[in-house]
Motif scaffolding. Structure first.
Motif, short mmCIF file in Angstrom:
data_model
loop_
_atom_site.label_atom_id
_atom_site.label_comp_id
_atom_site.label_asym_id
_atom_site.label_seq_id
_atom_site.Cartn_x
_atom_site.Cartn_y
_atom_site.Cartn_z
N MET A 144 22.24 -28.50 5.45
CA MET A 144 22.34 -27.47 6.46
C MET A 144 22.16 -26.11 5.81
O MET A 144 22.69 -25.87 4.73
N PRO A 145 21.47 -25.20 6.46
CA PRO A 145 21.32 -23.86 5.91
C PRO A 145 22.59 -23.03 6.14
O PRO A 145 23.34 -23.27 7.09
N ASP A 146 22.83 -22.09 5.27
CA ASP A 146 23.99 -21.22 5.36
C ASP A 146 23.56 -19.77 5.15
O ASP A 146 22.55 -19.50 4.51
N ASP A 190 25.09 -21.04 21.03
CA ASP A 190 25.07 -22.47 20.68
C ASP A 190 24.94 -22.71 19.18
O ASP A 190 25.60 -23.58 18.62
N ALA A 191 24.09 -21.93 18.52
CA ALA A 191 23.87 -22.12 17.09
C ALA A 191 25.11 -21.80 16.26
O ALA A 191 25.22 -22.23 15.12
N TRP A 192 26.05 -21.05 16.83
CA TRP A 192 27.27 -20.69 16.12
C TRP A 192 28.39 -21.70 16.30
O TRP A 192 29.34 -21.72 15.51
N LEU A 193 28.33 -22.53 17.31
CA LEU A 193 29.45 -23.41 17.62
C LEU A 193 29.82 -24.30 16.44
O LEU A 193 28.95 -24.92 15.82
N ASP A 194 31.10 -24.32 16.13
CA ASP A 194 31.67 -25.09 15.03
C ASP A 194 31.22 -24.65 13.64
O ASP A 194 31.47 -25.35 12.66
N THR A 220 28.68 -20.77 7.43
CA THR A 220 28.20 -22.11 7.10
C THR A 220 28.20 -23.02 8.32
O THR A 220 28.90 -22.78 9.30
N GLY A 221 27.41 -24.10 8.19
CA GLY A 221 27.40 -25.13 9.22
C GLY A 221 26.29 -25.00 10.25
O GLY A 221 26.29 -25.69 11.26
N TRP A 222 25.34 -24.13 10.00
CA TRP A 222 24.19 -24.01 10.90
C TRP A 222 23.44 -25.34 10.91
O TRP A 222 23.26 -25.97 9.87
N GLY A 274 17.98 -13.35 12.29
CA GLY A 274 18.54 -12.12 12.84
C GLY A 274 20.01 -11.98 12.52
O GLY A 274 20.50 -10.89 12.20
N CYS A 275 20.74 -13.08 12.58
CA CYS A 275 22.17 -13.05 12.26
C CYS A 275 22.38 -12.71 10.79
O CYS A 275 23.30 -11.95 10.45
N THR A 276 21.55 -13.23 9.92
CA THR A 276 21.64 -12.91 8.50
C THR A 276 21.49 -11.40 8.29
O THR A 276 22.27 -10.78 7.57
#
Length: 149
Positions: free
Chosen positions: A1-3, A79-83, A105-107, A116-118
């Motif tokens: 998973m990417p972080d 959605d991409a942020w959940l958990d 982490t956990g993407w 964009g979030c990065t």
């Protein structure tokens, strides 16, 4: 998973940096620019708001809060942020400085949204740095670099 990973150096004591990350008042100063709701004790939840939104953009559960690490788990939001987990590991630097090691982490996958979030996390960590050092924060909307919608 990417972080998402960031490392910055802040010329401010670890306690000051910790308080800006671990309190709703502090988070509002460097990130959202608006009051948060909820609490930041371990096991508690808080919501973050941007612009004039009536509902939180994200709700975080505080899963760790020690003098050297704060971790939030995203319960609601994009959605991409959940958990996913957002962690600030605080390392002393020199006589009176702090080096936060930030991870989101956990993407599930690397996407344009993650890019964009990065970018925006980097900008808001710069706001945290500037505010901790001088009191001059650049919270939303001033820190927003990658806009959506």
């Amino acid at each position: 998973m990417p972080d998402i990973l960031h490392r910055i150096s802040i010329d401010a004591p670890t306690e000051r940096v910790h308080d800006l990350i671990a309190t709703t008042e502090g988070i509002a100063r460097w990130w959202t620019g608006r009051p948060l709701d909820g609490y930041t004790a371990i096991g508690s939840r808080f919501g973050v708001y941007f612009a004039n939104a009536e509902k939180p953009a994200a709700v975080m559960e505080v899963v760790a809060d020690t003098p050297d690490e704060i971790t939030w788990r995203v319960e609601q939001g994009p959605d991409a942020w959940l958990d996913t987990l957002i962690t600030f590991a605080l390392r002393p630097h020199g006589d009176d400085g702090t080096t936060p090691l930030f991870t989101h982490t956990g993407w599930r996958e690397a996407t344009e949204f993650m890019s964009g979030c990065t970018t925006n996390w980097g900008a808001y960590l710069t706001s945290l740095k500037a505010g901790a050092e001088s009191g001059e924060f650049a919270a939303y909307p001033n820190g927003e670099i990658s806009r959506w919608g």
